[in-house]
Design an enzyme around this catalytic site. Structure first.
Site, PDB file in Angstrom:
ATOM      1  N   GLN A 174      48.957  41.188  31.237  1.00  0.00           N
ATOM      2  CA  GLN A 174      49.431  42.556  31.005  1.00  0.00           C
ATOM      3  C   GLN A 174      50.450  42.578  29.879  1.00  0.00           C
ATOM      4  OE1 GLN A 174      50.773  43.914  34.855  1.00  0.00           O
ATOM      5  NE2 GLN A 174      48.696  44.251  35.597  1.00  0.00           N
ATOM      6  N   ASP A 320      45.020  36.889  41.202  1.00  0.00           N
ATOM      7  CA  ASP A 320      44.820  37.971  42.177  1.00  0.00           C
ATOM      8  C   ASP A 320      44.063  37.504  43.418  1.00  0.00           C
ATOM      9  OD1 ASP A 320      46.126  39.778  40.561  1.00  0.00           O
ATOM     10  OD2 ASP A 320      44.302  40.434  39.545  1.00  0.00           O
ATOM     11  N   ARG A 392      44.972  44.002  48.270  1.00  0.00           N
ATOM     12  CA  ARG A 392      44.417  42.647  48.416  1.00  0.00           C
ATOM     13  C   ARG A 392      44.877  41.976  49.716  1.00  0.00           C
ATOM     14  NH1 ARG A 392      41.508  42.562  43.944  1.00  0.00           N
ATOM     15  NH2 ARG A 392      42.471  43.310  42.024  1.00  0.00           N
TER      16      ARG A 392
END
Ligand code: S3P
Length: 439
Positions: A174, A320, A392
């Protein structure tokens, strides 16, 4: 919270994953297709777009800046690009919900515009660190007000940006993308060096749209003042969403599941590498390239897993996927040790603590450390665990049900809609008895 109504998951124990499914489109690529499609000259047709709240927040923000975007309908979106200098000032603050990718990438892109904008988000996003983007952007000449380094971010108008040479203090796609997007509006060259490889979807899509990007090992450079040309983008299925099914199949006896058309970009396949090190039976087939991104079908069958020391070089490549991998570790024989993963503490929730707490409730010996976790494989029991409003975490505890001794209740699962809106139906189709109930 992205949704007003609180939802909980109730998961019945047992089951196995079988058949062939396609999980929704890649979240990272979906965001970038809207951002770069909007700035391109011409019309970009996107297929396989993720119709989840995060990517839809990005879509809405570009509409608010005057871009005509048709859809999404059945994963198809048409973006009528306005060119590098065609965005208009949004009338209101731009609300980006739960989405860290939206706010961090947009802050770079908006630093180069001649209008002021304010970016806001939900409770989770409002608590996440933004100095990692505002610091390099300030070095480039941007002026950004924040709330003590956190959102809302107000990006002032009319600053002239200059290219910088920047070494990322942490492995973050990012931040890398933010600086590169600002670099398109800067004078001269912008160069970013990363401490470890992170997802390179921005670089690939820029290249695919005709913007020259120079990659030399761990360093990426581009020149300001270029332009983007519209192209068609086929978004592969998201390997991060596929992960819940890969882990579910790996831990439940009799499983044999195929996930189709999944993105297997080398910067995203840490989960495959780590599961294979643990002993998982994973086969790739139908390998190909779509819109500059590698894809494959992934077949995964049950095989007994063993605990491992997770190689630190895999951490950014599976960043992730750790909540689900911790469930795999809980079902493995022996100890799994993760280090070098302090970034997990500043995701949508503190994912190390959230998983350690929940696994303990379910009877697993899981100890958090400053930068990771130590999990001793055991027998998953039953109980009520918290998702901390983190999609998640919610999905990871849901798939733990496949190996649980009793019912698992996962609280606050509405945020699954940010990345995987049809998770409950696909999980049921594959073989998990999962129900979503109002709180
Ligand atoms: C993303 C980068 C990663 C990842 C996030 C999506 C992206 O964040 O966790 O879900 O699309 O660039 P960091 O850059 O903070 O590691």
């Amino acid at each position: 919270m992205s949704s007003e109504q609180k939802k909980n998951y109730v998961v019945q124990p047992g089951g196995k994953f079988q058949g062939e499914i396609r999980v929704p489109g890649d979240k990272s690529i979906s965001h970038r297709s809207i951002m770069l499609g909007s700035l391109a000259e011409g019309v970009t047709e996107v297929s396989g777009f993720l119709e989840g709240e995060d990517a839809l927040a990005t879509l809405a923000s570009f509409r608010a800046m005057g871009v005509q975007i048709d859809g999404p309908k059945d994963g198809k979106v048409t973006v009528h690009g306005v060119g590098m200098h065609g965005l208009k000032a949004p009338e209101d603050d731009v609300y980006l919900g739960n989405s860290g990718t939206s706010i961090r990438l947009l802050s770079g892109l908006l630093s180069g515009q001649n209008f002021e904008s304010t970016l806001t988000g939900d409770k989770s996003l409002s608590g996440r660190p933004m100095r990692r983007v505002t610091d390099p952007l300030a070095q480039m000449g941007a002026t950004i007000d924040s709330h003590d380094g956190k959102p809302p971010l107000t990006i002032k108008a009319g600053n002239k940006l200059s290219g910088i040479t920047y070494t990322l203090p942490m492995a973050s796609a990012q931040v890398k993308s933010c600086v590169l997007l600002a670099g398109m509006y800067a004078e001269g060259t912008t160069t970013v060096t990363e401490p470890a490889p992170t997802r390179d979807h921005t670089e690939r899509m820029l290249t695919g749209m005709g913007y020259e990007v120079d990659v030399q090992g761990d360093t990426v450079s581009l020149q300001g003042g270029g332009k983007l040309t519209a192209t068609n983008i086929d978004v592969p299925a998201d390997i991060s969403s596929a992960t819940f099914f890969m882990v579910g199949a790996a831990i439940s006896e009799g499983s044999d599941l195929t996930l189709t058309h999944v993105g297997i970009n080398p910067t995203r396949i840490g989960v495959i590498n780590i599961l294979r090190l643990m002993g998982a039976d994973i086969e790739l087939s139908n390998e190909g390239l779509t819109g500059g991104e590698p894809v494959a079908d992934i077949r995964i069958k049950y095989a007994p897993l063993k605990g491992i020391k997770i190689p630190e070089d895999q951490v950014p490549l599976a960043i992730d996927e750790f909540p689900a991998l911790f469930v795999a570790a809980a079902c493995a024989e022996g100890q799994t040790v993760l280090t070098g993963a302090e970034e997990l503490r500043v995701k949508e929730s503190d994912r190390i603590q959230a998983m350690a707490d929940g696994l303990q409730i379910l009877g697993i010996d899981a100890q958090s450390t400053e930068d990771g976790i130590i999990i001793n494989g055991g027998v998953i029991g039953s109980g009520e665990v918290e998702s901390h409003d983190d999609h998640r975490i919610a999905m990871s505890f849901a798939i733990a049900g496949l190996q649980a001794g009793g019912t698992i209740v996962v609280n606050d699962c509405a945020n699954v809609a940010t990345s995987f809106p049809n998770f409950v139906s696909l999980a049921n189709e594959a073989g998990l008895e999962l129900e979503e109930v109002d709180d």
